[in-house]
Design a protein around this motif. Structure first.
Motif, PDB file in Angstrom:
ATOM      1  N   VAL A 304       0.837  -1.199   0.000  1.00  0.00           N
ATOM      2  CA  VAL A 304       0.000   0.000   0.000  1.00  0.00           C
ATOM      3  C   VAL A 304       0.873   1.252   0.000  1.00  0.00           C
ATOM      4  O   VAL A 304       0.642   2.189  -0.763  1.00  0.00           O
ATOM      5  N   ALA A 305       1.899   1.281   0.846  1.00  0.00           N
ATOM      6  CA  ALA A 305       2.798   2.430   0.906  1.00  0.00           C
ATOM      7  C   ALA A 305       3.527   2.609  -0.414  1.00  0.00           C
ATOM      8  O   ALA A 305       3.675   3.734  -0.920  1.00  0.00           O
ATOM      9  N   ASN A 306       3.991   1.516  -0.996  1.00  0.00           N
ATOM     10  CA  ASN A 306       4.719   1.590  -2.260  1.00  0.00           C
ATOM     11  C   ASN A 306       3.826   2.093  -3.381  1.00  0.00           C
ATOM     12  O   ASN A 306       4.212   2.987  -4.153  1.00  0.00           O
ATOM     13  N   ASP A 307       2.611   1.545  -3.484  1.00  0.00           N
ATOM     14  CA  ASP A 307       1.689   1.979  -4.539  1.00  0.00           C
ATOM     15  C   ASP A 307       1.290   3.435  -4.364  1.00  0.00           C
ATOM     16  O   ASP A 307       1.162   4.186  -5.341  1.00  0.00           O
ATOM     17  N   TYR A 308       1.083   3.834  -3.124  1.00  0.00           N
ATOM     18  CA  TYR A 308       0.693   5.225  -2.836  1.00  0.00           C
ATOM     19  C   TYR A 308       1.794   6.208  -3.242  1.00  0.00           C
ATOM     20  O   TYR A 308       1.535   7.208  -3.927  1.00  0.00           O
ATOM     21  N   VAL A 309       3.031   5.920  -2.863  1.00  0.00           N
ATOM     22  CA  VAL A 309       4.146   6.807  -3.209  1.00  0.00           C
ATOM     23  C   VAL A 309       4.330   6.873  -4.717  1.00  0.00           C
ATOM     24  O   VAL A 309       4.500   7.958  -5.299  1.00  0.00           O
ATOM     25  N   ASN A 310       4.264   5.723  -5.390  1.00  0.00           N
ATOM     26  CA  ASN A 310       4.445   5.711  -6.838  1.00  0.00           C
ATOM     27  C   ASN A 310       3.330   6.469  -7.548  1.00  0.00           C
ATOM     28  O   ASN A 310       3.566   7.121  -8.579  1.00  0.00           O
ATOM     29  N   GLU A 311       2.128   6.407  -7.010  1.00  0.00           N
ATOM     30  CA  GLU A 311       1.013   7.150  -7.599  1.00  0.00           C
ATOM     31  C   GLU A 311       1.228   8.653  -7.457  1.00  0.00           C
ATOM     32  O   GLU A 311       0.978   9.419  -8.403  1.00  0.00           O
ATOM     33  N   MET A 312       1.708   9.092  -6.300  1.00  0.00           N
ATOM     34  CA  MET A 312       1.977  10.517  -6.113  1.00  0.00           C
ATOM     35  C   MET A 312       3.118  10.969  -7.014  1.00  0.00           C
ATOM     36  O   MET A 312       3.060  12.050  -7.620  1.00  0.00           O
ATOM     37  N   PHE A 313       4.160  10.158  -7.123  1.00  0.00           N
ATOM     38  CA  PHE A 313       5.258  10.488  -8.027  1.00  0.00           C
ATOM     39  C   PHE A 313       4.772  10.601  -9.472  1.00  0.00           C
ATOM     40  O   PHE A 313       5.175  11.502 -10.209  1.00  0.00           O
ATOM     41  N   SER A 314       3.928   9.671  -9.893  1.00  0.00           N
ATOM     42  CA  SER A 314       3.463   9.668 -11.278  1.00  0.00           C
ATOM     43  C   SER A 314       2.612  10.888 -11.597  1.00  0.00           C
ATOM     44  O   SER A 314       2.467  11.267 -12.754  1.00  0.00           O
TER      45      SER A 314
END
Length: 434
Positions: A304-314
């Motif tokens: 969840v943390a990884n997907d959330y950070v990658n979504e914000m980066f994208s």
């Protein structure tokens, strides 16, 4: 830009699936490492790929994770660093970790660890520099800000009833008063609204859920010298999270602010739901702050943390906080986050050493005269007046009736007078004939 993932025949391969790239396939190219990717592998449609290819600063998640590191920097069996280096991440790779090591601390500049090569773009260098400046500070360390900067204050207060007075005392003890103050988990109901005013500030509230004694409610305060327009599209409450957002106009410029509280759920649906909120505003100057209940210290190990950070980066948002913000018993977590696409050498975030609740307050310094806001700076010099005549009143009445009949908002279901007021205010301020 040189695309580097190609075979001996010159056929390019996707950096994710490693299959060949064909001319008819939508693709994107990382501006940092030059790798090309299928749009489908990134779940980007044709329009998104086209937009990205016209964007000068798009980076793949691999580069973003490397240049804006979360948690552990080197995880491979073979060391990638000089074994005599004494920076924190080199100690981490050797297992030589001090007791006071903060695993979310950013890369420490060291001559033996040159994390940034010559191809590093200015945007990522600036973002990493801002992130590295995040630090804990005492209230007495906060001095007057420059005229070109504004302070934003965010805190999970864990209940107005028990902690409001102490919070306001701490805010008044700062060397300068914030332009914008935000609290989450206020836990107060509408009939107590007059108990929680702040002198010199106007306010907007999302009141606590009626059948919950804790864990809901957001309140924002903004100086009366500026204007804040609460937008219905940015003010949401669902089963995953709640937020208040809107447009903040100062004497210098305007930008958007969103304050978020994510409920204690373990599911991943929050990410897609929150992305729906951001999608119409990610290309505008914006700052996002809140308690997301996602521990970024677990970025490498938690999906969840990884997907959330990658979504914000994208979405081209960059983090401003890299150290634990919540301290409960023997546990420390980074669950209070600040993200922005407004990067400047004056942008920074401090974590205040006060103990009103288990959460530390965040004090964000934001420039209010960014170059890409210069158009808004000139616009705000004009004062808009309403020319109220018999003809404009008739025109207003006609357009209002048309707006209400075509509006997606179901007025019969609105039970929040603040929400209804903001629907009307948004129309009123955009009405062209008065």
């Amino acid at each position: 830009m040189n695309v580097i993932n190609a075979d001996a025949r010159g056929m390019e391969r996707c950096g994710i699936c490693t299959k060949f790239i064909y001319i008819h396939q939508p693709t994107v190219v990382c501006c940092l490492d030059g790798y090309i990717y299928h749009g489908a592998c990134l779940e980007y449609d044709i329009d998104t790929c086209s937009h990205i290819r016209n964007t000068p600063d798009w980076f793949c998640n691999s580069c973003l994770s490397r240049c804006l590191p979360f948690y552990k920097h080197f995880l491979d069996d073979e060391p990638k660093v000089n074994p005599v280096c004494v920076c924190k991440f080199c100690k981490l790779s050797r297992g030589d970790i001090a007791e006071n090591f903060e695993p979310f601390d950013v890369f420490n500049n060291n001559e033996n660890c040159n994390e940034f090569d010559d191809s590093m773009c200015n945007t990522l260098q600036l973002a990493s520099s801002i992130l590295s400046s995040c630090s804990y500070k005492d209230i007495s360390d906060i001095k007057n800000t420059e005229d070109s900067c504004a302070l934003f204050y965010f805190h999970n207060i864990d209940g107005f009833k028990s902690n409001f007075d102490e919070c306001i005392y701490n805010i008044n003890s700062l060397g300068t008063s914030p332009l914008f103050i935000a609290f989450c988990e206020t836990n107060f109901k509408e009939n107590d609204i007059n108990c929680y005013d702040i002198s010199g500030y106007s306010s907007e509230h999302l009141f606590g859920i009626s059948n919950k004694s804790k864990g809901s409610g957001i309140s924002i305060y903004f100086k009366k010298s500026c204007l804040f327009y609460r937008l219905t599209g940015l003010s949401v409450r669902n089963e995953h999270f709640e937020c208040i957002g809107g447009k903040l106009n100062t004497q210098y410029n305007q930008f958007y602010v969103i304050v978020v509280y994510r409920f204690h759920y373990k599911d991943n649906e929050f990410i897609s739901e929150f992305d729906k909120i951001l999608k119409d505003y990610k290309d505008k100057p914006i700052i996002v702050m809140g308690d997301f209940n996602i521990n970024l210290l677990n970025y490498e190990s938690n999906k969840v943390a990884n997907d959330y950070v990658n979504e914000m980066f994208s979405n081209s948002f960059y983090p401003l906080v890299n150290k634990p913000t919540n301290f409960f018993q023997s546990n420390s977590t980074l669950i209070d986050h600040v993200w922005t696409n407004m990067l400047d050498t004056k942008t920074k975030c401090s974590i205040l050493n006060v103990s009103v609740s288990t959460h530390k307050p965040l004090l964000i310094t934001m420039p209010v005269s960014l170059k890409h806001l210069s158009e808004d700076v000139h616009q705000t010099k004009n004062v808009r007046t309403h020319n109220i005549t018999e003809n404009t009143i008739k025109a207003f009445s006609t357009d209002l009736n048309e707006f209400l009949s075509n509006s997606k908002v179901d007025l019969n279901r609105i039970n929040d007078k603040d929400c209804l007021r903001n629907v009307f205010s948004e129309f009123y301020m955009n009405f062209s004939d008065i």
